[in-house]
Structure formats: structure tokens, C-alpha cells
Write a protein that holds these residues in place. Structure first.
Motif, PDB file in Angstrom:
ATOM      1  N   PHE A  85       0.843  -1.189   0.000  1.00  6.70           N
ATOM      2  CA  PHE A  85       0.000   0.000   0.000  1.00  6.70           C
ATOM      3  C   PHE A  85       0.880   1.242   0.000  1.00  6.70           C
ATOM      4  O   PHE A  85       0.860   2.042   0.933  1.00  6.70           O
ATOM      5  CB  PHE A  85      -0.904   0.009   1.243  1.00  6.70           C
ATOM      6  N   GLU A  86       1.637   1.414  -1.070  1.00  7.56           N
ATOM      7  CA  GLU A  86       2.622   2.498  -1.133  1.00  7.56           C
ATOM      8  C   GLU A  86       2.010   3.886  -0.953  1.00  7.56           C
ATOM      9  O   GLU A  86       2.629   4.779  -0.412  1.00  7.56           O
ATOM     10  CB  GLU A  86       3.391   2.429  -2.446  1.00  7.56           C
ATOM     11  N   ASP A  87       0.778   4.076  -1.414  1.00  9.10           N
ATOM     12  CA  ASP A  87       0.142   5.389  -1.342  1.00  9.10           C
ATOM     13  C   ASP A  87      -0.669   5.596  -0.071  1.00  9.10           C
ATOM     14  O   ASP A  87      -1.321   6.611   0.097  1.00  9.10           O
ATOM     15  CB  ASP A  87      -0.777   5.585  -2.552  1.00  9.10           C
ATOM     16  N   ASP A  88      -0.637   4.622   0.825  1.00 13.98           N
ATOM     17  CA  ASP A  88      -1.436   4.695   2.038  1.00 13.98           C
ATOM     18  C   ASP A  88      -0.607   4.188   3.211  1.00 13.98           C
ATOM     19  O   ASP A  88       0.310   3.390   3.041  1.00 13.98           O
ATOM     20  CB  ASP A  88      -2.692   3.836   1.882  1.00 13.98           C
ATOM     21  N   GLU A  89      -0.931   4.639   4.401  1.00 17.42           N
ATOM     22  CA  GLU A  89      -0.209   4.218   5.602  1.00 17.42           C
ATOM     23  C   GLU A  89      -0.968   3.085   6.287  1.00 17.42           C
ATOM     24  O   GLU A  89      -2.180   3.159   6.464  1.00 17.42           O
ATOM     25  CB  GLU A  89      -0.082   5.412   6.552  1.00 17.42           C
ATOM     26  N   ILE A  90      -0.254   2.033   6.649  1.00 18.41           N
ATOM     27  CA  ILE A  90      -0.857   0.903   7.361  1.00 18.41           C
ATOM     28  C   ILE A  90      -1.121   1.325   8.799  1.00 18.41           C
ATOM     29  O   ILE A  90      -0.237   1.850   9.476  1.00 18.41           O
ATOM     30  CB  ILE A  90       0.097  -0.318   7.359  1.00 18.41           C
ATOM     31  N   SER A  91      -2.344   1.094   9.276  1.00 21.23           N
ATOM     32  CA  SER A  91      -2.652   1.458  10.660  1.00 21.23           C
ATOM     33  C   SER A  91      -2.817   0.235  11.554  1.00 21.23           C
ATOM     34  O   SER A  91      -2.714   0.337  12.771  1.00 21.23           O
ATOM     35  CB  SER A  91      -3.916   2.318  10.725  1.00 21.23           C
ATOM     36  N   PHE A  92      -3.062  -0.938  10.950  1.00 16.61           N
ATOM     37  CA  PHE A  92      -3.273  -2.136  11.756  1.00 16.61           C
ATOM     38  C   PHE A  92      -3.103  -3.373  10.890  1.00 16.61           C
ATOM     39  O   PHE A  92      -3.561  -3.397   9.752  1.00 16.61           O
ATOM     40  CB  PHE A  92      -4.687  -2.117  12.353  1.00 16.61           C
ATOM     41  N   ILE A  93      -2.435  -4.397  11.444  1.00 12.10           N
ATOM     42  CA  ILE A  93      -2.254  -5.670  10.740  1.00 12.10           C
ATOM     43  C   ILE A  93      -2.722  -6.776  11.671  1.00 12.10           C
ATOM     44  O   ILE A  93      -2.325  -6.824  12.832  1.00 12.10           O
ATOM     45  CB  ILE A  93      -0.771  -5.910  10.368  1.00 12.10           C
ATOM     46  N   PRO A 107       1.275  -0.448  13.896  1.00 10.29           N
ATOM     47  CA  PRO A 107       2.463   0.376  13.657  1.00 10.29           C
ATOM     48  C   PRO A 107       2.188   1.856  13.898  1.00 10.29           C
ATOM     49  O   PRO A 107       1.064   2.321  13.772  1.00 10.29           O
ATOM     50  CB  PRO A 107       2.779   0.110  12.183  1.00 10.29           C
ATOM     51  N   ASN A 108       3.227   2.551  14.280  1.00  4.58           N
ATOM     52  CA  ASN A 108       3.193   3.978  14.539  1.00  4.58           C
ATOM     53  C   ASN A 108       4.474   4.531  13.942  1.00  4.58           C
ATOM     54  O   ASN A 108       5.359   3.779  13.593  1.00  4.58           O
ATOM     55  CB  ASN A 108       3.129   4.193  16.059  1.00  4.58           C
ATOM     56  N   ASN A 109       4.612   5.831  13.831  1.00  9.68           N
ATOM     57  CA  ASN A 109       5.846   6.395  13.281  1.00  9.68           C
ATOM     58  C   ASN A 109       7.077   6.059  14.109  1.00  9.68           C
ATOM     59  O   ASN A 109       8.167   5.934  13.583  1.00  9.68           O
ATOM     60  CB  ASN A 109       5.724   7.917  13.146  1.00  9.68           C
ATOM     61  N   SER A 110       6.924   5.919  15.426  1.00 13.08           N
ATOM     62  CA  SER A 110       8.098   5.712  16.265  1.00 13.08           C
ATOM     63  C   SER A 110       8.137   4.360  16.971  1.00 13.08           C
ATOM     64  O   SER A 110       9.105   4.070  17.654  1.00 13.08           O
ATOM     65  CB  SER A 110       8.230   6.844  17.283  1.00 13.08           C
TER      66      SER A 110
END
Length: 128
Positions: A85-93, A107-110
Motif C-alpha cells: 500500500f505504497e500510497d497509504d499508511e498501514i494502521s493495523f495488521i 504500527p506507529n511512526n516511532s
């Protein structure tokens, strides 16, 4: 609490001294440990791991002998999922095994929050 091998005791696991700095002050580390304790107390949760953005273990309740291997695999899963999902940010897997266990990755930025969960335990408890 520090011991001779430069590890800081954490909730049922260890926190690496260098990654403790990533968590910030001791108050932040205390907040992290409180969060891990709170998540661990939920029915069906058998492990919690928090990783830095580069994959270092900040804290973990996963079995010690498998922590590093599991952390490396989780980072690869996050990396490959993000590339889908290159154009979108993963928020949960969420990964569910055939035996019913789930690996939940937020995942989070840090950091990465990882929870090993058995949803069947949760649903049985809710029915009682």
C-alpha cells in the motif's frame, strides 16, 4: 531496576537499556510498562511486545528465547505490508493462524505495538 547486564526489568520481560532511552524518561518507561500490564490483563492476551521504529525491542512479555527472532519477523511483515500500500499508511495488521491465535500489529511512526491474542478465550469468557 538495573542489573549487571545493563537491562532494565520490565513487565514479565526485559527492556534494553539503549531502547529505554527511546521510551524517554523513566516516567515514560513507567507509562509503557503500565500500558503493557493493562493490555496483558485482557482475556486471551498471551504476549505484548513494543518495538522501536528500527525493530529494537523496547519491552516484551514474549518468551525470551524467541523475542529477537519474532521481532525481526514482525518488522519484515510491517515492511512488506507497507510496500503493498505504497500510497497509504498501514494502521493495523491482523494475522490469524489456523490454530486460532492472532498476531495484532499496530504500527506507529516511532514504534510497533504487537499483541499475541487468542480470540477464542475472549469469546468464551464473554459467553459465560
Amino acid at each position: 531496576m538495573m542489573n549487571n547486564n545493563n537491562n532494565i526489568k520490565s513487565v514479565e520481560g526485559t527492556t534494553n537499556k539503549s531502547t529505554a532511552a527511546a521510551a524517554g524518561t523513566s516516567n515514560n518507561l513507567e507509562e509503557v510498562n503500565d500500558t503493557v500490564s493493562r493490555i496483558s490483563s485482557h482475556n486471551g492476551v498471551s504476549g505484548v511486545m513494543i518495538l522501536s521504529e528500527i525493530g529494537e525491542i523496547i519491552t516484551s512479555t514474549f518468551p525470551r528465547d524467541k523475542q529477537t527472532e519474532q521481532a525481526n519477523i514482525i518488522c519484515k511483515v510491517k515492511k512488506y505490508s507497507s510496500s503493498l500500500f505504497e500510497d497509504d499508511e498501514i494502521s493495523f495488521i491482523r494475522i490469524r493462524s489456523t490454530q486460532g491465535n492472532e498476531l495484532l500489529i499496530a504500527p506507529n511512526n516511532s514504534y510497533l505495538l504487537v499483541v499475541l491474542h487468542d480470540p477464542l478465550v475472549s469469546s468464551i469468557d464473554q459467553q459465560i
